[in-house]
Design a protein around this motif. Sequence first.
Motif, short mmCIF file in Angstrom:
data_model
loop_
_atom_site.label_atom_id
_atom_site.label_comp_id
_atom_site.label_asym_id
_atom_site.label_seq_id
_atom_site.Cartn_x
_atom_site.Cartn_y
_atom_site.Cartn_z
N SER A 1 0.84 -1.21 0.00
CA SER A 1 0.00 0.00 0.00
C SER A 1 0.86 1.25 0.00
N LEU A 2 1.93 1.23 0.79
CA LEU A 2 2.82 2.38 0.85
C LEU A 2 3.51 2.60 -0.49
N LEU A 3 3.99 1.53 -1.12
CA LEU A 3 4.68 1.64 -2.40
C LEU A 3 3.74 2.14 -3.50
N ILE A 4 2.51 1.64 -3.50
CA ILE A 4 1.54 2.06 -4.52
C ILE A 4 1.29 3.56 -4.42
N LEU A 5 1.12 4.06 -3.22
CA LEU A 5 0.85 5.50 -3.04
C LEU A 5 2.06 6.35 -3.40
N PHE A 6 3.24 5.94 -2.93
CA PHE A 6 4.42 6.78 -3.11
C PHE A 6 4.90 6.77 -4.55
N THR A 7 4.80 5.62 -5.23
CA THR A 7 5.37 5.50 -6.57
C THR A 7 4.34 5.67 -7.68
N LEU A 8 3.07 5.91 -7.37
CA LEU A 8 2.10 6.20 -8.41
C LEU A 8 2.62 7.35 -9.25
N PRO A 9 2.77 7.17 -10.56
CA PRO A 9 3.51 8.15 -11.38
C PRO A 9 3.05 9.60 -11.20
N GLY A 10 3.97 10.41 -10.71
CA GLY A 10 3.71 11.84 -10.55
C GLY A 10 2.93 12.22 -9.31
N PHE A 11 2.41 11.24 -8.58
CA PHE A 11 1.52 11.55 -7.47
C PHE A 11 2.25 12.20 -6.30
N SER A 12 3.42 11.68 -5.94
CA SER A 12 4.15 12.25 -4.81
C SER A 12 4.61 13.67 -5.10
N VAL A 13 4.98 13.93 -6.35
CA VAL A 13 5.38 15.29 -6.72
C VAL A 13 4.17 16.22 -6.62
N TRP A 14 3.03 15.75 -7.10
CA TRP A 14 1.82 16.56 -7.04
C TRP A 14 1.41 16.83 -5.60
N MET A 15 1.56 15.84 -4.73
CA MET A 15 1.23 16.01 -3.32
C MET A 15 2.23 16.88 -2.59
N SER A 16 3.43 17.03 -3.14
CA SER A 16 4.47 17.86 -2.51
C SER A 16 4.48 19.28 -3.05
N ALA A 17 3.57 19.60 -3.97
CA ALA A 17 3.49 20.96 -4.49
C ALA A 17 2.87 21.87 -3.44
N ALA A 18 3.20 23.15 -3.52
CA ALA A 18 2.68 24.12 -2.55
C ALA A 18 1.16 24.15 -2.60
N GLY A 19 0.55 24.17 -1.42
CA GLY A 19 -0.90 24.23 -1.34
C GLY A 19 -1.60 22.94 -1.68
N SER A 20 -0.88 21.81 -1.66
CA SER A 20 -1.50 20.53 -2.00
C SER A 20 -2.38 20.06 -0.85
N ALA A 21 -2.98 18.89 -1.06
CA ALA A 21 -3.91 18.34 -0.05
C ALA A 21 -3.21 17.37 0.89
N SER A 22 -1.89 17.43 1.00
CA SER A 22 -1.17 16.43 1.78
C SER A 22 -1.57 16.43 3.25
N TRP A 23 -1.71 17.61 3.83
CA TRP A 23 -2.07 17.67 5.24
C TRP A 23 -3.50 17.20 5.47
N SER A 24 -4.38 17.45 4.51
CA SER A 24 -5.75 16.96 4.66
C SER A 24 -5.78 15.44 4.61
N VAL A 25 -4.94 14.83 3.77
CA VAL A 25 -4.84 13.37 3.72
C VAL A 25 -4.37 12.83 5.07
N TYR A 26 -3.37 13.47 5.64
CA TYR A 26 -2.84 13.04 6.93
C TYR A 26 -3.92 13.09 8.01
N PHE A 27 -4.63 14.20 8.10
CA PHE A 27 -5.64 14.35 9.15
C PHE A 27 -6.84 13.42 8.91
N PHE A 28 -7.19 13.20 7.63
CA PHE A 28 -8.31 12.30 7.38
C PHE A 28 -7.97 10.87 7.79
#
Length: 351
Positions: free
Chosen positions: A110-137
């Motif tokens: 599950s961790l590998l699928i999320l982290f290595t999904l093409p382009g997803f980690s970069v998109w989640m690391s962009a300014a103003g992304s939804a990363s913190w909302s994912v964490y809290f959810f």
Amino acid sequence: MTLRLHPPAHSVPDNVWHTLWISIFASWFVWQTGEDLIELFTGSLPVTFFELRLLQGEGSAFQTWLNAFGGEDYPLLPGRILALVGWFLALAQVIRFLKPHNGFVGSLPSLLILFTLPGFSVWMSAAGSASWSVYFFIKGFEAISHNETKVPIIRGGVFVGIALLLHGIWLLPIIGLLMGCWEVFRYRLNWAVIGMVAVVLPLGLVLVVFDPDALARMIPGGSLQGELGFGGWGGLFSRYLLLVVSLLLLLVYGARRRGAGWWSLAFTMPLLVLEPLLASGPETVLLPLWIFVALGLSKVPTLLDVRFPRAYQSVVLCQLLLWAPAYLGTQPLKIYPPVTPDIEQYSFSHD
């Protein structure tokens, strides 16, 4: 001296060749994703529509204030660092959520699928992304579904409320979570609602009073060009076929064991139908699905009564192989934009 042989954890031992190939491909994808992240943090061009807005001086007061620390050369760097921290915390929360029932090794796919999904980690690391909302959810979902006492459930309601305030895309999944509590854990529903209302009402009122445009930004815009490398929904099924199949299996077979997770996933599906009406783009609409598929991936063998580890390994390996052309650049079909897209090709259809 007596030699004791311990029986394997599974009825059929793991296939060493499957494990070897999965490790090779996963390590390569992790390496490439790391290089993309480095390229993101050393560049100054926006990679999402929200970042472009920030460069134009628009966005929330907090993000605008944060960008002031980046200077003229890297104005987006502080926001990207904040988003990266949120994304890594979200990935750690995925492991924490799955580890009690699957163990650390069982949580790695599950961790590998999320982290290595093409382009997803970069998109989640962009300014103003939804990363913190994912964490809290995920944190709130875990607290509500894994606890039976009042205080942790109230705390879980607070966390999902914060996730909703950070990103409105979680509205339907949260409604599904509450529906799951009502059907399976009815005594938890009141405490979860109390925690959620306790944070949403006061903070939401403050946001509306001091930032009238806060509600309009609850679902931020997607990438600058949603068609860049996406290829439509046909591209989704060709590159993410096994994840889509896993999603369908979770919906169909999970209906027999309905719980908070199944209801949350079911209430996420209407987002696919509503996508043309939203200004967020398909990449944002698909965000909750990726999270639920990753969390539910470890449940699929149990739902299907698959007792052979090699069968599960084959599915993970085939999904990684489908992503190989995207990493090789031979067929860069990605839902999420490249790290350094051509600024002249940006389309502002999500404006």
